[in-house]
Scaffold this motif. Structure first.
Motif, short mmCIF file in Angstrom:
data_model
loop_
_atom_site.label_atom_id
_atom_site.label_comp_id
_atom_site.label_asym_id
_atom_site.label_seq_id
_atom_site.Cartn_x
_atom_site.Cartn_y
_atom_site.Cartn_z
N SER A 33 -1.61 -6.93 6.53
CA SER A 33 -2.88 -7.21 6.96
C SER A 33 -3.12 -7.90 7.21
O SER A 33 -4.88 -8.35 7.95
N LYS A 34 -2.51 -9.55 6.82
CA LYS A 34 -3.35 -11.04 6.80
C LYS A 34 -3.97 -11.35 5.78
O LYS A 34 -4.88 -12.49 6.00
N ALA A 35 -5.09 -10.37 4.94
CA ALA A 35 -5.89 -10.17 3.72
C ALA A 35 -5.23 -11.01 2.77
O ALA A 35 -4.07 -11.21 2.52
N SER A 36 -6.34 -11.50 2.16
CA SER A 36 -6.20 -12.58 0.68
C SER A 36 -7.11 -12.25 0.20
O SER A 36 -8.56 -11.89 0.46
N VAL A 37 -6.33 -12.30 -1.11
CA VAL A 37 -7.84 -12.10 -1.96
C VAL A 37 -7.35 -13.36 -3.48
O VAL A 37 -5.59 -13.75 -3.41
N LEU A 79 5.93 4.36 -21.59
CA LEU A 79 6.86 3.37 -21.20
C LEU A 79 6.18 2.25 -20.70
O LEU A 79 6.59 1.38 -20.76
N GLY A 80 5.52 2.12 -19.95
CA GLY A 80 4.83 0.88 -19.08
C GLY A 80 4.96 0.72 -17.87
O GLY A 80 4.24 2.51 -16.84
N TYR A 81 4.17 -0.18 -17.44
CA TYR A 81 4.32 -0.27 -15.32
C TYR A 81 5.32 -1.02 -14.63
O TYR A 81 6.60 -1.96 -15.73
N ARG A 82 5.21 -1.08 -13.63
CA ARG A 82 6.18 -1.22 -12.70
C ARG A 82 5.51 -1.95 -11.28
O ARG A 82 5.06 -0.52 -10.63
N LEU A 83 5.66 -2.83 -10.25
CA LEU A 83 5.78 -2.41 -9.11
C LEU A 83 6.58 -1.56 -8.17
O LEU A 83 7.75 -1.25 -8.22
N MET A 84 6.10 -0.66 -7.38
CA MET A 84 6.73 0.08 -6.65
C MET A 84 5.97 0.37 -5.08
O MET A 84 4.98 0.21 -4.92
N LYS A 85 6.87 0.74 -4.35
CA LYS A 85 6.71 0.20 -2.23
C LYS A 85 5.59 2.00 -2.81
O LYS A 85 6.58 3.12 -3.68
N ASN A 86 4.25 2.08 -1.77
CA ASN A 86 3.51 3.25 -2.10
C ASN A 86 4.56 4.43 -1.21
O ASN A 86 5.18 3.67 -0.35
N GLY A 87 4.59 5.57 -1.52
CA GLY A 87 5.75 5.90 -0.41
C GLY A 87 7.20 6.48 -0.95
O GLY A 87 7.62 7.30 -0.21
N ASN A 121 1.62 -2.32 1.09
CA ASN A 121 1.65 -0.60 0.57
C ASN A 121 2.59 -1.30 -0.75
O ASN A 121 2.79 -0.19 -1.05
N VAL A 122 2.08 -1.82 -1.82
CA VAL A 122 2.91 -2.12 -2.96
C VAL A 122 1.52 -1.34 -4.00
O VAL A 122 0.26 -1.72 -4.08
N ASN A 123 1.77 -0.82 -5.02
CA ASN A 123 1.19 -0.35 -6.58
C ASN A 123 1.99 -1.18 -7.53
O ASN A 123 3.12 -0.59 -7.83
N TYR A 133 -7.05 -4.93 -17.10
CA TYR A 133 -6.20 -5.66 -16.41
C TYR A 133 -5.74 -5.10 -14.78
O TYR A 133 -5.17 -5.66 -13.78
N ILE A 134 -5.06 -4.19 -15.84
CA ILE A 134 -4.18 -3.00 -14.33
C ILE A 134 -4.76 -3.29 -13.61
O ILE A 134 -4.73 -2.46 -12.25
N SER A 135 -5.94 -2.31 -13.81
CA SER A 135 -6.76 -1.00 -12.75
C SER A 135 -7.83 -2.70 -11.84
O SER A 135 -7.38 -2.36 -10.41
N PHE A 136 -7.58 -3.45 -12.43
CA PHE A 136 -8.58 -4.95 -11.90
C PHE A 136 -7.28 -5.58 -10.51
O PHE A 136 -7.38 -5.40 -9.20
N LEU A 137 -6.15 -5.41 -10.71
CA LEU A 137 -4.50 -5.51 -10.03
C LEU A 137 -4.62 -4.60 -9.03
O LEU A 137 -4.65 -4.73 -7.96
N ARG A 138 -4.96 -3.47 -9.61
CA ARG A 138 -4.32 -1.97 -8.59
C ARG A 138 -5.69 -2.52 -7.35
O ARG A 138 -5.39 -2.37 -6.11
N LYS A 139 -6.91 -2.83 -7.68
CA LYS A 139 -7.60 -2.64 -6.85
C LYS A 139 -7.63 -3.98 -5.73
O LYS A 139 -7.96 -3.71 -4.62
N LYS A 140 -6.92 -5.11 -6.40
CA LYS A 140 -6.86 -5.82 -5.42
C LYS A 140 -5.61 -5.76 -4.53
O LYS A 140 -5.31 -6.41 -3.49
N LEU A 141 -4.68 -4.82 -4.79
CA LEU A 141 -3.71 -4.83 -4.23
C LEU A 141 -4.32 -3.69 -3.19
O LEU A 141 -3.99 -4.10 -1.63
N SER A 142 -5.06 -2.99 -3.00
CA SER A 142 -5.71 -1.78 -2.96
C SER A 142 -6.75 -3.28 -0.88
O SER A 142 -6.69 -2.54 -0.53
#
Length: 226
Positions: A146-150, A218-226, A209-211, A195-204
């Protein structure tokens, strides 16, 4: 930067801690070798100042155990033991530098700067995963598609760096609390979730396509949507 001071002489430990705090370092202080090992092995420190003559585990043991566990944090041994054999033994076990007591404040700070700069030279300035790029120097998150940044806050940046350095690993809430907030913090699960919520919003926001996917208990990890 965060520094761990492992020193059983409490007044000296507090004095070193005060010197470092005045230089804007974050400082944790422990007074025996077992705590030094337990704190040091979490990997959150940029430098460890380690005495040799310690209760429970001596500095040589702590240094050796940390290196056996592949903890690469720079270690500065600060001790009254000034024989050549002691210095050589400490360096052979994996210490990066050695200072004897008494010491000057200027020399201590100079050696810490050298050790932390040496560590920083091998760190990449950018981290990538799928369609996202994170700039460590500017704390900017970009999406290639998207060329977007934050721009991210300090803690958002530190959390995202953990995920990007080990994108296939599930990171628990406990590990996040220890590495981001520190052992003695009052932070809990709610802080991590926020903070996980904050990061999810910024990825969105950057249309990535990463979430950050949650794995129950167990916890959390990065994954590609779909």
């Amino acid at each position: 930067m965060r520094i761990l001071v492992v020193e059983d002489e409490k007044r000296l430990a507090e004095a070193v801690g005060q010197i470092l705090t005045e230089q804007k370092y974050m400082v944790d202080i422990v007074n025996d070798g077992q705590d030094g090992y337990d704190y040091g092995r979490c990997g959150i420190y940029d430098c460890i100042i380690l005495d040799i003559m310690l209760p429970k585990k001596n500095g040589f043991e702590v240094c050796s155990l940390l290196r056996q566990e592949k903890i690469s944090t720079p270690i500065l041994m600060l001790t009254a033991k000034d024989s050549i054999n002691d210095k050589v033994h400490g360096l052979d076990l994996g210490a990066d530098d050695y200072m004897t007591k008494p010491f000057s404040t200027e020399e201590l700070l100079a050696r810490i700067r050298t050790l932390t700069r040496r560590k920083g030279e091998v760190v990449l300035n950018e981290l990538r995963y799928e369609d996202i790029t994170f700039s460590i120097s500017s704390c900017e998150l970009r999406c290639d598609n998207s060329k977007a940044s934050v721009r991210l806050s300090y803690k958002e940046s530190e959390i995202l760096k953990l995920f990007l350095l080990s994108p296939s690993v599930i990171i628990s809430k406990e590990e996040l609390i220890t590495k981001i907030w520190g052992y003695d913090s009052n932070a809990g699960d709610n802080n991590v979730e926020a903070y996980i919520s904050f990061l999810r919003k910024k990825l969105s926001f950057v249309s990535s396509n990463v979430n950050i996917v949650s794995f129950k208990k167990l916890g959390y990890r990065l994954m590609k949507n779909g």
